[in-house]
Write an enzyme that holds these catalytic residues in place. Sequence first.
Site, PDB file in Angstrom:
ATOM      1  N   ASP A 265      -2.601  -8.815 -12.498  1.00  0.00           N
ATOM      2  CA  ASP A 265      -3.159  -7.475 -12.603  1.00  0.00           C
ATOM      3  C   ASP A 265      -2.623  -6.792 -13.863  1.00  0.00           C
ATOM      4  O   ASP A 265      -1.415  -6.625 -14.013  1.00  0.00           O
ATOM      5  CB  ASP A 265      -2.745  -6.700 -11.334  1.00  0.00           C
ATOM      6  CG  ASP A 265      -3.551  -5.443 -11.129  1.00  0.00           C
ATOM      7  OD1 ASP A 265      -4.349  -5.083 -12.015  1.00  0.00           O
ATOM      8  OD2 ASP A 265      -3.382  -4.810 -10.062  1.00  0.00           O
ATOM      9  N   ASP A 326     -10.963  -0.064  -8.704  1.00  0.00           N
ATOM     10  CA  ASP A 326     -10.610  -0.337  -7.309  1.00  0.00           C
ATOM     11  C   ASP A 326     -11.655   0.162  -6.313  1.00  0.00           C
ATOM     12  O   ASP A 326     -12.171   1.264  -6.433  1.00  0.00           O
ATOM     13  CB  ASP A 326      -9.278   0.341  -6.970  1.00  0.00           C
ATOM     14  CG  ASP A 326      -8.114  -0.346  -7.667  1.00  0.00           C
ATOM     15  OD1 ASP A 326      -8.356  -1.173  -8.571  1.00  0.00           O
ATOM     16  OD2 ASP A 326      -6.966  -0.049  -7.299  1.00  0.00           O
TER      17      ASP A 326
END
Length: 498
Positions: A265, A326
């Site tokens: 990430d 997200d």
Amino acid sequence: MRQLLTTTILSGLLLASAAVAEVPKGGWVFDSSPDYPGFTRLVIEEKKGQLSGKITSKWYGDLPLTDLHADGDNLVFKLYNGNPRVTMSDIVVKPEGKSVRMTGKVWYQDFDLTAHKGKRSELKALDFPTYPLPPKRVVTQKPLAPTPPMGWSSWNKFATDINDQTIREIADALVSSGLRDAGYTYVNIDDGWQGERDAQGNLHPNTNFPDMKALADYIHARGLKLGIYTSPGPKTCAGYNGSYGHIKQDANTFAAWGIDYLKYDLCSGEAFYSTAETVYATYQEMGEALNATDRDIVYSLCEYGRFDVGSWGRQVGGHLWRTTGDIEDKYDTMAKIGFDKNGVANHTGPNGWNDPDMLEIGNGGMSQDEYRTHMTLWAMMSAPLVLGNDVRHMTPETLALLTNKDVIAIDQDTLGAQGLPAKKDGTTEVWTKTLADGSTAVALFNRGDENTLISGTWADIKVKGTTVRDLWAHSDHRADEGYAYAVPKHGAVLLRVK
Ligand code: GLA
């Protein structure tokens, strides 16, 4: 006239240099800072009347001060943290006695900090290390994800509130509920497991995870696989230690623990790697490090879809790549990332998948019809199916949504095509996806706020077939000329036309 001009220019210059002379130049050390972005020092220089400077942060290393200018005795600048979606606002530094005071905002964090004049050694000690990136190469992609990965991840439900015991219970529940046998085999520990590095630089889990190797053994003994999470930056998104400066070492640690899947990430790495070239290079670096271990590790790229990641994800050894920001357990967010940002069709396929983020089904923020849309849409996209709910406690409706074999078969179809809209009409969308056996998956979506009838001819959406199976209703009928289904608001119907 000429004299007047000269005087004006001269006094202008004098004014400008006077202003520069007063502003707080030199090196400053912050007395304290919020964890994010962890400011440590501020350096302001003036060369030939030109101001320049940098600020050092535990998240972002050295960041240049942009738009730096004097405003009276104050200095004003902006900071770019590498995230194109963050609006940059003014940060002000003003002299206060022997100190300076800095007020402003970076991303979501407001701050009001003081800094004292740093001694040379004190400033030097705050130097942030930099590491060269490898020259561009194509990483051999291992064929580890012929169909979209399926499993579970801790993030959506638990965020950083995770520990060894919960992960073990989740693994047990995946088995006892039948989810594992339905295909959900990866158990992915997301952000929040990390502890500190030892003197040799080896990263250890925090006290919530006493023994990663033992946890991996437990997971493997149940026919499951273990996933883990890190970042190329110094900090992960939740502020834990990232892999910055320890890429190979961490890949080796993960392999030694028995890890089978890595989510990488970008997080604080976005400041270091904010161009197409540097993002490629940093993902390449971990891809090569994983390949150099003796384990097969599925490589999940999470850089939120920047720089058309689908077009190069395979070349850094990636097996899936996030195409969006997200997800949230809200219909609007799910619909936005699912319908409107679902990547590019021809990038998805065996061993490389567009990833519109993990599932929220069962977390309680959407209606049953909305969750059905979520599952239908992800199946149509050949998206990775990574559960995000507490599988220890599920309603029968949630379990039925997640284990519908016919729907999973659409997602896991070996052709690996990405379904796309064939027809949009107001708030309704009809999507089609070609399947390996020559049949077609057809999804009817109602994005509107009223129940509606979605109808049309097969010819209109270029679908041929004689039989139709309604995959959520579990019913079969003849195809005839076309379709007509009542679809509830925010709901979906999924058909397989043969
Ligand atoms: C980012 C990712 C999420 C999750 C969190 C963890 O926001 O996009 O999926 O991994 O970080 O901090």
